[in-house]
Design a protein around this motif. Structure first.
Motif, PDB file in Angstrom:
ATOM      1  N   MET A  17       0.915  -1.219  -0.045  1.00 62.28           N
ATOM      2  CA  MET A  17       0.005  -0.111  -0.071  1.00 62.28           C
ATOM      3  C   MET A  17       0.711   1.231   0.189  1.00 62.28           C
ATOM      4  O   MET A  17       1.926   1.387   0.765  1.00 62.28           O
ATOM      5  N   ALA A  18       0.353   2.143  -0.893  1.00 61.56           N
ATOM      6  CA  ALA A  18       1.286   3.460  -1.020  1.00 61.56           C
ATOM      7  C   ALA A  18       1.012   4.317   0.410  1.00 61.56           C
ATOM      8  O   ALA A  18       0.079   4.239   0.781  1.00 61.56           O
ATOM      9  N   THR A  19       2.029   5.034   0.692  1.00 63.15           N
ATOM     10  CA  THR A  19       2.042   5.968   2.020  1.00 63.15           C
ATOM     11  C   THR A  19       2.077   7.504   1.277  1.00 63.15           C
ATOM     12  O   THR A  19       2.880   7.775   0.368  1.00 63.15           O
ATOM     13  N   ILE A  20       1.161   8.218   1.609  1.00 62.06           N
ATOM     14  CA  ILE A  20       1.118   9.743   1.018  1.00 62.06           C
ATOM     15  C   ILE A  20       1.766  10.405   2.164  1.00 62.06           C
ATOM     16  O   ILE A  20       1.347  10.416   3.363  1.00 62.06           O
ATOM     17  N   TRP A  48       4.929  22.948  -0.021  1.00 65.93           N
ATOM     18  CA  TRP A  48       4.836  21.557  -0.267  1.00 65.93           C
ATOM     19  C   TRP A  48       3.737  21.051  -1.165  1.00 65.93           C
ATOM     20  O   TRP A  48       2.837  21.961  -1.568  1.00 65.93           O
ATOM     21  N   ASN A  49       3.919  20.094  -1.341  1.00 64.32           N
ATOM     22  CA  ASN A  49       2.928  18.983  -2.279  1.00 64.32           C
ATOM     23  C   ASN A  49       3.079  17.613  -1.738  1.00 64.32           C
ATOM     24  O   ASN A  49       3.968  17.522  -0.809  1.00 64.32           O
ATOM     25  N   TYR A  50       1.931  17.062  -2.136  1.00 61.72           N
ATOM     26  CA  TYR A  50       1.775  15.462  -1.698  1.00 61.72           C
ATOM     27  C   TYR A  50       2.474  14.580  -2.509  1.00 61.72           C
ATOM     28  O   TYR A  50       2.278  14.793  -3.838  1.00 61.72           O
ATOM     29  N   GLN A  51       3.184  13.535  -2.080  1.00 58.15           N
ATOM     30  CA  GLN A  51       3.769  12.427  -2.943  1.00 58.15           C
ATOM     31  C   GLN A  51       3.258  11.139  -2.452  1.00 58.15           C
ATOM     32  O   GLN A  51       2.971  10.895  -1.065  1.00 58.15           O
ATOM     33  N   SER A  52       3.447  10.163  -3.281  1.00 61.19           N
ATOM     34  CA  SER A  52       2.972   8.822  -3.042  1.00 61.19           C
ATOM     35  C   SER A  52       4.328   7.747  -3.046  1.00 61.19           C
ATOM     36  O   SER A  52       4.873   7.967  -4.117  1.00 61.19           O
ATOM     37  N   VAL A  53       4.653   7.282  -1.997  1.00 64.67           N
ATOM     38  CA  VAL A  53       5.648   6.595  -1.647  1.00 64.67           C
ATOM     39  C   VAL A  53       5.374   5.079  -1.311  1.00 64.67           C
ATOM     40  O   VAL A  53       4.369   4.771  -0.937  1.00 64.67           O
TER      41      VAL A  53
END
Length: 130
Positions: free
Chosen positions: A1-4, A125-130
Motif C-alpha cells: 500500500m502506498a503512503t502519502i 509543499w505538495n503531496y507524494q505517494s511512496v
C-alpha cells in the motif's frame, strides 16, 4: 500500500534578502516577491513573518495576503489580513496559505511614527505517494 506524505521545497526568503530585513517607512506598504504555487503543483505554503519593532513602539504591523492567477496581476484588496503585537518584540508569526496559484504578502505599519524591520520566509509543499 502506498503512503502519502508531504514533499517540502527548500525554504526561501520573500521579504528582505540575505536573511536581512526591510525597514518600513510611514504607512507605505512593502510587498514580498511572488510565491508561485502553480508551476510545481504545490498544495500549500508555510509562511513565517518576523518583525523587529523599534524601541518603545507606537505603530503595529499589518500583514496582508494577496492572490494572483499569473504572478503579475494581484488582488486589489487582500483576501486575508492579520496584525502583529508590538508588545512581543521581536515577533515571529506563522500561517498556512493554500489553494492559490500565486500569492504575495504585504506588510504595512499602522502609523507613521516608527520604522519597524520585517522579513519573511516561505516553504511550499505538495503531496507524494511512496
Amino acid at each position: 500500500m502506498a503512503t502519502i506524505s508531504k514533499s517540502w521545497a527548500s525554504p526561501s526568503q520573500i521579504i528582505g534578502t540575505g536573511d536581512g530585513y526591510v525597514t518600513l517607512s510611514g504607512t507605505a506598504e512593502s510587498y514580498s516577491s511572488d510565491v508561485d504555487m502553480e508551476t510545481n503543483g504545490y498544495e500549500g505554503a508555510h509562511v513565517i513573518v518576523e518583525i523587529n519593532y523599534d524601541p518603545t513602539p507606537t505603530d503595529e504591523i499589518k500583514i496582508k495576503l494577496y492572490g494572483s492567477l499569473d504572478g503579475t496581476n494581484y488582488d486589489d484588496t487582500p483576501i486575508w489580513e492579520m496584525q502583529g503585537d508590538k508588545s512581543v518584540d521581536p515577533q515571529q508569526l506563522s500561517f498556512i496559505v493554500k489553494d492559490l496559484a500565486h500569492f504575495r504578502m504585504g506588510v504595512q505599519q499602522t502609523g507613521s511614527t516608527d520604522s519597524h524591520d520585517v522579513r519573511a520566509y516561505v516553504q511550499c509543499w505538495n503531496y507524494q505517494s511512496v
